[in-house]
Each structure stands twice: as structure tokens, then as C-alpha cells.
Design an enzyme around this catalytic site. Structure first.
Site, PDB file in Angstrom:
ATOM      1  N   SER A 145       0.867  -1.186   0.000  1.00 37.27           N
ATOM      2  CA  SER A 145       0.000   0.000   0.000  1.00 37.27           C
ATOM      3  C   SER A 145       0.895   1.225   0.000  1.00 37.27           C
ATOM      4  CB  SER A 145      -0.852   0.002   1.271  1.00 37.27           C
ATOM      5  OG  SER A 145      -1.494   1.248   1.454  1.00 37.27           O
ATOM      6  N   TYR A 159      -2.359  -0.857  10.253  1.00 35.89           N
ATOM      7  CA  TYR A 159      -2.271  -1.198   8.830  1.00 35.89           C
ATOM      8  C   TYR A 159      -0.942  -0.694   8.259  1.00 35.89           C
ATOM      9  CZ  TYR A 159      -3.912  -1.368   3.936  1.00 35.89           C
ATOM     10  OH  TYR A 159      -4.056  -1.623   2.602  1.00 35.89           O
TER      11      TYR A 159
HETATM   12  N1  LIG Z   1      -8.782  -0.795  -1.571  1.00 34.72           N
HETATM   13  C1  LIG Z   1      -7.757   0.010  -1.423  1.00 34.72           C
HETATM   14  O1  LIG Z   1      -7.874   1.234  -1.548  1.00 34.72           O
HETATM   15  C2  LIG Z   1      -6.372  -0.543  -1.134  1.00 34.72           C
HETATM   16  C3  LIG Z   1      -5.311   0.340  -1.093  1.00 34.72           C
HETATM   17  C4  LIG Z   1      -4.036  -0.124  -0.836  1.00 34.72           C
HETATM   18  C5  LIG Z   1      -3.825  -1.475  -0.627  1.00 34.72           C
HETATM   19  N2  LIG Z   1      -4.885  -2.326  -0.644  1.00 34.72           N
HETATM   20  C6  LIG Z   1      -4.590  -3.733  -0.408  1.00 34.72           C
HETATM   21  O2  LIG Z   1      -5.125  -4.531  -1.449  1.00 34.72           O
HETATM   22  C7  LIG Z   1      -5.505  -5.807  -0.929  1.00 34.72           C
HETATM   23  C8  LIG Z   1      -6.960  -6.082  -1.260  1.00 34.72           C
HETATM   24  O3  LIG Z   1      -7.745  -5.013  -0.748  1.00 34.72           O
HETATM   25  P1  LIG Z   1      -9.305  -4.856  -1.026  1.00 34.72           P
HETATM   26  O4  LIG Z   1      -9.581  -3.415  -1.138  1.00 34.72           O
HETATM   27  O5  LIG Z   1      -9.754  -5.784  -2.084  1.00 34.72           O
HETATM   28  O6  LIG Z   1      -9.855  -5.320   0.394  1.00 34.72           O
HETATM   29  P2  LIG Z   1     -11.110  -6.187   0.788  1.00 34.72           P
HETATM   30  O7  LIG Z   1     -11.331  -5.986   2.237  1.00 34.72           O
HETATM   31  O8  LIG Z   1     -12.233  -5.925  -0.169  1.00 34.72           O
HETATM   32  O9  LIG Z   1     -10.563  -7.650   0.517  1.00 34.72           O
HETATM   33  C9  LIG Z   1      -9.685  -8.276   1.392  1.00 34.72           C
HETATM   34  C10 LIG Z   1      -9.803  -9.756   1.181  1.00 34.72           C
HETATM   35  O10 LIG Z   1      -8.990 -10.409   2.140  1.00 34.72           O
HETATM   36  C11 LIG Z   1      -9.755 -11.444   2.721  1.00 34.72           C
HETATM   37  N3  LIG Z   1      -9.259 -11.762   4.051  1.00 34.72           N
HETATM   38  C12 LIG Z   1      -9.453 -11.092   5.215  1.00 34.72           C
HETATM   39  N4  LIG Z   1      -8.857 -11.740   6.210  1.00 34.72           N
HETATM   40  C13 LIG Z   1      -8.271 -12.840   5.662  1.00 34.72           C
HETATM   41  C14 LIG Z   1      -7.516 -13.917   6.188  1.00 34.72           C
HETATM   42  N5  LIG Z   1      -7.217 -13.992   7.497  1.00 34.72           N
HETATM   43  N6  LIG Z   1      -7.095 -14.880   5.347  1.00 34.72           N
HETATM   44  C15 LIG Z   1      -7.402 -14.820   4.021  1.00 34.72           C
HETATM   45  N7  LIG Z   1      -8.114 -13.839   3.458  1.00 34.72           N
HETATM   46  C16 LIG Z   1      -8.538 -12.863   4.292  1.00 34.72           C
HETATM   47  C17 LIG Z   1     -11.186 -10.938   2.717  1.00 34.72           C
HETATM   48  O11 LIG Z   1     -12.133 -11.992   2.875  1.00 34.72           O
HETATM   49  C18 LIG Z   1     -11.216 -10.282   1.357  1.00 34.72           C
HETATM   50  O12 LIG Z   1     -11.451 -11.240   0.348  1.00 34.72           O
HETATM   51  C19 LIG Z   1      -5.218  -5.764   0.557  1.00 34.72           C
HETATM   52  O13 LIG Z   1      -3.925  -6.274   0.799  1.00 34.72           O
HETATM   53  C20 LIG Z   1      -5.234  -4.282   0.864  1.00 34.72           C
HETATM   54  O14 LIG Z   1      -4.493  -3.968   2.005  1.00 34.72           O
HETATM   55  C21 LIG Z   1      -6.153  -1.903  -0.891  1.00 34.72           C
END
Ligand SMILES: NC(=O)c1ccc[n+]([C@@H]2O[C@H](COP(=O)([O-])OP(=O)(O)OC[C@H]3O[C@@H](n4cnc5c(N)ncnc54)[C@H](O)[C@@H]3O)[C@@H](O)[C@H]2O)c1
Length: 254
Positions: A145, A159
Site C-alpha cells: 500500500s 495497517y
Molecule cells: N482498496 C484500497 O484502496 C487498497 C489500497 C491499498 C492497498 N490495498 C490492499 O489490497 C488488498 C486487497 O484489498 P481490497 O480493497 O480488495 O480489500 P477487501 O477488504 O475488499 O478484501 C480483502 C480480502 O482479504 C480477505 N481476508 C481477510 N482476512 C483474511 C484472512 N485472514 N485470510 C485470508 N483472506 C482474508 C477478505 O475476505 C477479502 O477477500 C489488501 O492487501 C489491501 O491492504 C487496498
């Protein structure tokens, strides 16, 4: 590279967190480019249905996987080895967040965020990365991130801690595997307009701050993150290891 290219044909890729906004698009993109995708999530039932509809030319499968549990990793990696005989790509995408500040975060939530985002990524590298090495090499992609690098909006302390560790572990593992055929890189999304993010924040002061601090003036799309993952997954990036790709609309250059 146009979607529909076959640059990942023949590759076996495991993706974690594939019921979330970004994980779904990563799995779709890898499948569209010809990979066989093992879709996994802590929530087992939705990934079964998702795997069936993935399309592409690969043979997809699904497994319940809590990334924070080493026993789950051991089971799933053994299943992949049995089923496919190899693994070429792991995308450590699953994570949880918390918006709390350095003073408001609770010990319990802090530990959870670290267990999933940080320890889960290490376990993914340890177990799936080891199978990739035994398969003759491949690519580890760790979802980081902008908050693994900069202070963001001054909240989400747990985070930021987890993602900062993902960033440096990526480089550490890249050096370990540099001459063993396994490349390790991180992707750093800025604020991505997933359904969940829009539902939680659209119209809020936080949403306005996300837009105001993004030089391109919009949120990213999950597909734009997935495109960067596909590049790192395949052989087009064969001389790239230990680096970080920002998919952030310019956030970190401001
Ligand atoms: N959405 C954003 O703006 C953003 C920005 C920067 C980084 N990210 C990163 O991108 C990735 C995906 O983010 P997203 O927005 O799709 O989030 P999201 O919350 O929609 O998805 C996260 C996923 O991780 C799964 N998860 C949660 N706990 C878990 C566990 N213990 N074991 C396995 N799976 C688990 C959830 O069920 C879900 O499918 C993450 O690593 C997040 O930190 C997202």
C-alpha cells in the site's frame, strides 16, 4: 498488454483474499491471460462459486485459506502440489484494515491486523514461495500500500505497520531468492474505488481527502491494480525483483 494475451499460459497462480474487490480482479486478470488460478479466501464458500466462473483457458481450483494460520498454508500448498505438481506465482493479497490512529488503536485490533497483513504475507512467502522454488522458480507478488511507505492521512497505524513490514520483507526475500529463480516484488495501491471502499467512505470527509491528495484526482480501479500484478507475475518482468510498483495516481510523488 491487451487483456486476452496469453503471456501467463501454463502458469499456476495462487491468489489470497479473492472475495474482496482487488483480489477478484487479480484472479480474473491472471485467468484472462491464461493462468490456472487457485482462488483462496478465509471465506471458503464464495471462492468455490467464483472459481467455477473464472473463464480463460486454465484449470482453476479453490481452497479456504486463512492466511494467518500456518496449518492452512501447509494444507493448501500440499493440495496445489498434488493437483498441479507445481506453483509459479503467489499473490499475497488478503489483508484487513483498521482506521484507528496511533493513540486510539486497541491492542486486540492491532494484533489482528498484523497477524493477517504482515504474518500472513510472511507465511505465504515461506510456504507458497518454497513450492515455487521447488518448481524451478517464479514470482511472488505482495500486496502492499502507499501506507507501507508514507503516512497517508495520519491514521490506520496498525495497517501502516503491517504494510511497512510487507515492503521490507519483500526486499529481504528477494535477496534470499535472487539466484534461486524466485522473484519477489510489492504493489502499492493508493486509494482504490472498490465497492467496499465506496460503501464505507463515499461522500465523507475521508473520501474528499483521498481525492484531494491524489494528483490524478480520482480513485484507482481494482482492474488497474490487477494489471500491475499480471505484469509482475509473468516473464515480462523477469529481471525485476525486490522492487515496488505504485498504482496510486501519483500520491507518493507529491
Ligand atoms: N482498496 C484500497 O484502496 C487498497 C489500497 C491499498 C492497498 N490495498 C490492499 O489490497 C488488498 C486487497 O484489498 P481490497 O480493497 O480488495 O480489500 P477487501 O477488504 O475488499 O478484501 C480483502 C480480502 O482479504 C480477505 N481476508 C481477510 N482476512 C483474511 C484472512 N485472514 N485470510 C485470508 N483472506 C482474508 C477478505 O475476505 C477479502 O477477500 C489488501 O492487501 C489491501 O491492504 C487496498
Amino acid at each position: 498488454m491487451a487483456i486476452g494475451s496469453t503471456r501467463l499460459e501454463g502458469k499456476i497462480a495462487l491468489v489470497t483474499g479473492t472475495t474482496g474487490g482487488i483480489g477478484v480482479e487479480i484472479a480474473r486478470r491472471l485467468a484472462q491471460e491464461g493462468a490456472s488460478v487457485v482462488v483462496t479466501d478465509i471465506a471458503g464458500a464464495p471462492v468455490a462459486e467464483f472459481a467455477e466462473g473464472l473463464g480463460g483457458t486454465g484449470t482453476h481450483s479453490h481452497s479456504a485459506l486463512d492466511v494467518a494460520l500456518e496449518s492452512d498454508w501447509e494444507c493448501v500448498v500440499a493440495e496445489v502440489a498434488d493437483r498441479y505438481g507445481r506453483l509459479d506465482v503467489v499473490v499475497n493479497n488478503g489483508a484487513i484494515g483498521s482506521l484507528e490512529t496511533v493513540v486510539d488503536e486497541t491492542r486486540e485490533k492491532y494484533d489482528q491486523v498484523i497477524a493477517v497483513g504482515q504474518t500472513g504475507t510472511w507465511l505465504g512467502m515461506k510456504h507458497a514461495g518454497a513450492l515455487i522454488e521447488r518448481s524451478g522458480g517464479g514470482s511472488v507478488v505482495n500486496m502492499c500500500s502507499i501506507l507501507g511507505t508514507v503516512g497517508g492521512l495520519g491514521n490506520s497505524v496498525a495497517y501502516a505497520a503491517a504494510k511497512g513490514a510487507v515492503r521490507t520483507m519483500t526486499k529481504n526475500a528477494a535477496l534470499h531468492w535472487a539466484q534461486r529463480g524466485v522473484r519477489v516484488n510489492s504493489i502499492h495501491p493508493g486509494f482504490i474505488g472498490t465497492a467496499q471502499l465506496k460503501e464505507r467512505h463515499e461522500g465523507s470527509e475521508r473520501h474528499r481527502a483521498m481525492l484531494a491528495n491524489t494528483p490524478m484526482g480520482r480513485l484507482g480501479q481494482p482492474e488497474e491494480v490487477a494489471a500491475a500484478v499480471a505484469f509482475l507475475a509473468g516473464d515480462d518482468s523477469r529481471f525485476i525483483t525486490g522492487t515496488e510498483i505504485y498504482v496510486d495516481g501519483g500520491w507518493t510523488c507529491a
